[in-house]
Design an enzyme around this catalytic site. Structure first.
Site, PDB file in Angstrom:
ATOM      1  N   PHE A 139       0.859  -1.184   0.000  1.00 19.62           N
ATOM      2  CA  PHE A 139       0.000   0.000   0.000  1.00 19.62           C
ATOM      3  C   PHE A 139       0.895   1.233   0.000  1.00 19.62           C
ATOM      4  O   PHE A 139       1.763   1.374   0.858  1.00 19.62           O
ATOM      5  CB  PHE A 139      -0.937   0.047   1.212  1.00 19.62           C
ATOM      6  CG  PHE A 139      -1.858   1.239   1.139  1.00 19.62           C
ATOM      7  CD1 PHE A 139      -2.995   1.210   0.354  1.00 19.62           C
ATOM      8  CD2 PHE A 139      -1.545   2.410   1.813  1.00 19.62           C
ATOM      9  CE1 PHE A 139      -3.828   2.329   0.251  1.00 19.62           C
ATOM     10  CE2 PHE A 139      -2.368   3.532   1.718  1.00 19.62           C
ATOM     11  CZ  PHE A 139      -3.516   3.486   0.934  1.00 19.62           C
ATOM     12  N   ASP A 224       9.300   2.431   1.716  1.00 19.18           N
ATOM     13  CA  ASP A 224       8.142   3.168   2.221  1.00 19.18           C
ATOM     14  C   ASP A 224       8.009   2.804   3.704  1.00 19.18           C
ATOM     15  O   ASP A 224       7.517   1.724   4.039  1.00 19.18           O
ATOM     16  CB  ASP A 224       6.900   2.766   1.411  1.00 19.18           C
ATOM     17  CG  ASP A 224       5.627   3.431   1.928  1.00 19.18           C
ATOM     18  OD1 ASP A 224       5.630   3.929   3.077  1.00 19.18           O
ATOM     19  OD2 ASP A 224       4.624   3.433   1.192  1.00 19.18           O
ATOM     20  N   LYS A 253       2.957   9.142   8.538  1.00 18.63           N
ATOM     21  CA  LYS A 253       2.106   8.824   9.705  1.00 18.63           C
ATOM     22  C   LYS A 253       2.566   9.360  11.065  1.00 18.63           C
ATOM     23  O   LYS A 253       2.038  10.342  11.545  1.00 18.63           O
ATOM     24  CB  LYS A 253       1.849   7.321   9.738  1.00 18.63           C
ATOM     25  CG  LYS A 253       0.930   6.887   8.586  1.00 18.63           C
ATOM     26  CD  LYS A 253       0.342   5.522   8.804  1.00 18.63           C
ATOM     27  CE  LYS A 253      -0.845   5.273   7.892  1.00 18.63           C
ATOM     28  NZ  LYS A 253      -0.510   4.876   6.532  1.00 18.63           N
TER      29      LYS A 253
HETATM   30  C1  PLP Z   1      -0.742   5.213   5.115  1.00 20.19           C
HETATM   31  C2  PLP Z   1       0.281   4.798   4.147  1.00 20.19           C
HETATM   32  C3  PLP Z   1       0.531   5.518   2.964  1.00 20.19           C
HETATM   33  C4  PLP Z   1      -0.296   6.707   2.547  1.00 20.19           C
HETATM   34  O1  PLP Z   1      -0.221   7.759   3.426  1.00 20.19           O
HETATM   35  P1  PLP Z   1      -1.347   8.939   3.338  1.00 20.19           P
HETATM   36  O2  PLP Z   1      -0.860   9.931   4.351  1.00 20.19           O
HETATM   37  O3  PLP Z   1      -2.643   8.303   3.691  1.00 20.19           O
HETATM   38  O4  PLP Z   1      -1.315   9.458   1.971  1.00 20.19           O
HETATM   39  C5  PLP Z   1       1.561   5.090   2.152  1.00 20.19           C
HETATM   40  N1  PLP Z   1       2.312   4.026   2.464  1.00 20.19           N
HETATM   41  C6  PLP Z   1       2.091   3.293   3.579  1.00 20.19           C
HETATM   42  C7  PLP Z   1       2.969   2.135   3.875  1.00 20.19           C
HETATM   43  C8  PLP Z   1       1.060   3.644   4.450  1.00 20.19           C
HETATM   44  O5  PLP Z   1       0.827   2.908   5.524  1.00 20.19           O
END
Ligand code: PLP
Length: 416
Positions: A139, A224, A253
């Site tokens: 994700f 990420d 986050k």
């Molecule tokens: C939450 C998340 C995103 C996206 O972040 P947003 O602030 O919602 O755009 C991207 N990568 C990972 C691994 C995430 O958990």
């Protein structure tokens, strides 16, 4: 302040229905606890999806935001922002990185990573080397580029045509990545611990193998760490468990403990890829966001929260193992530190609802993995209480599961 029913009615009428069924309205938080509009208290083991790592309304972060909001809230990136320069220095000092770029969210910094990887390759090798390999069940965010990068059809469906230049591989399968790479590959993007994909940690062989392949081919390795970073797994960054460093890393986050801020960190080899005019943002890295993130880093260091995540993660696992022992619908535990998954033999949505009804907030990914990501400041007593609630709920769910299976068998037998 009105009651829950009032806000649910407004939402039903005026908000786009993007988030499915919601029945709870949270209005206040402190540490690992939150309260809803009707005054009910909950133990928050979801922490705004791994965001409120210092607990809700940590006094140091609240003070930093309040103070900066009264001095200068926004001035755009046409002017140098002191807090942004400080935050960049701090993040570089505690990581592999040489330079940072700031934006407002995870998706935005992942977009930055995608753009930087393409530009890096274009500048060095010319056109045509623009493909990015990402993982199934990953994700990465909700923009067009990132739903394409995200290896899950459910986020892509209906928004086609997707972007060109993304190819998918199987997480923790090096051969699959090799198979997805072509001479046009400019980057490999991976979460060291998949969050939405079921709280699955990479194997050491996988991340080390990716590093070798990427270095060999001058392909940028992007981690990420938006969900798994900032101390949650027991290290400030999850990749520190593996002894492997990326070329690019994204954070968001927990970086602002709830104040929106994201960071793109780049290693020396690619840190000067963006040049004046190639990328930018109006709000990104504004004084308040950076003041919040600086306060977060201060508290994380001062209170040793990464180490605490490791200890409390072990404690929570122990508490769960002890109380959930014998529930045969639990297929296993996943994750690292205070990023925990409980894999179930049945869908987890009902368990999430039942936990909430008993005062515990968690959620569910991939349909059957309960995700447990409490604030890193959580106490042993809070972990014990969460484990007790989970034990009650999962024992009940197991009973229902077996009763349903037995009924199905009886029906099948009766029909034969
Ligand atoms: C939450 C998340 C995103 C996206 O972040 P947003 O602030 O919602 O755009 C991207 N990568 C990972 C691994 C995430 O958990």
């Amino acid at each position: 302040m009105h009651d829950t029913a009032y806000y649910l009615d407004l939402a039903a009428r005026y908000l786009m229905p993007t988030y499915g069924e919601r029945s709870m309205v949270l209005v206040r938080g402190e540490g690992a606890r939150v309260w809803d509009a009707d005054g009910r208290e909950y133990l928050d083991f979801l922490a705004g999806i791994a965001v409120n790592s210092l607990g809700h309304c940590h006094p140091a972060v609240t003070a930093a935001i309040r103070e900066q909001a009264g001095i200068l809230m926004h001035c755009s990136n046409l002017y140098l922002i002191p807090q942004q320069a400080e935050l960049a220095r701090r993040l570089c000092e505690v990581s592999f990185a040489s330079r940072c770029f700031f934006a407002n969210s995870g998706a935005e910094v992942n977009e930055g990573a995608v753009k930087l990887a393409r530009l890096y390759s274009r500048t060095k090798y010319g056109a045509g080397r623009h493909e990015i390999v990402t993982m199934r069940n990953s994700f990465h965010g909700r923009t067009m580029a990132l739903i394409t990068a995200t290896g899950q059809e459910k986020v892509q469906k209906g928004f086609e045509p997707l972007l060109d230049g993304f190819r998918y591989a199987v997480f923790n399968d090096l051969d699959s990545v090799l198979g997805a790479m072509t001479p046009a590959t400019c980057a490999v993007m991976v979460e060291p611990v998949q969050g939405e994909g079921g709280v699955t940690a990479a194997t050491p062989e996988f991340l080390r193998g990716l590093r070798e392949i990427c270095t060999e081919r001058d392909v940028l390795l992007i981690f990420d760490e938006i969900q798994c970073g900032m101390g949650r797994t027991g290290r400030l960054f999850a990749h520190e468990h593996y002894g492997v460093t990326p070329d690019l890393m994204t954070l968001a986050k927990a970086l602002g403990n709830g104040f929106p801020v994201g960071a793109l960190l780049a290693a020396e080899n690619c840190a000067e890829t963006f040049t004046p005019g190639s990328h930018g943002t109006t709000f990104g890295g504004n004084p308040v966001a950076c003041a919040a993130a600086l306060a977060v880093l201060d508290v994380m260091e001062r209170d040793g929260l990464a180490a605490r995540a490791e200890c409390m993660g072990a404690y929570l696992r122990g508490a769960l193992a002890q109380r959930l022992d014998g529930i045969d619908t639990i297929k296993g535990y996943r994750g690292l530190g205070l990023m925990l998954g409980i894999e179930l033999a049945h869908p987890g949505a009902e368990a999430v609802k039942k936990c909430a009804a008993r005062g515990l907030l968690i959620n569910c990914t991939m349909g059957n993995v309960l995700r447990i990501v409490p604030p890193l400041v959580v106490t042993e007593a809070e972990c014990d209480r969460a484990a007790e609630i989970l034990a009650e709920v999962l024992a009940e769910e197991a009973q229902n599961f077996h009763a349903a299976a037995a009924a199905a068998q009886t029906n099948a037998g009766g029909g034969a």
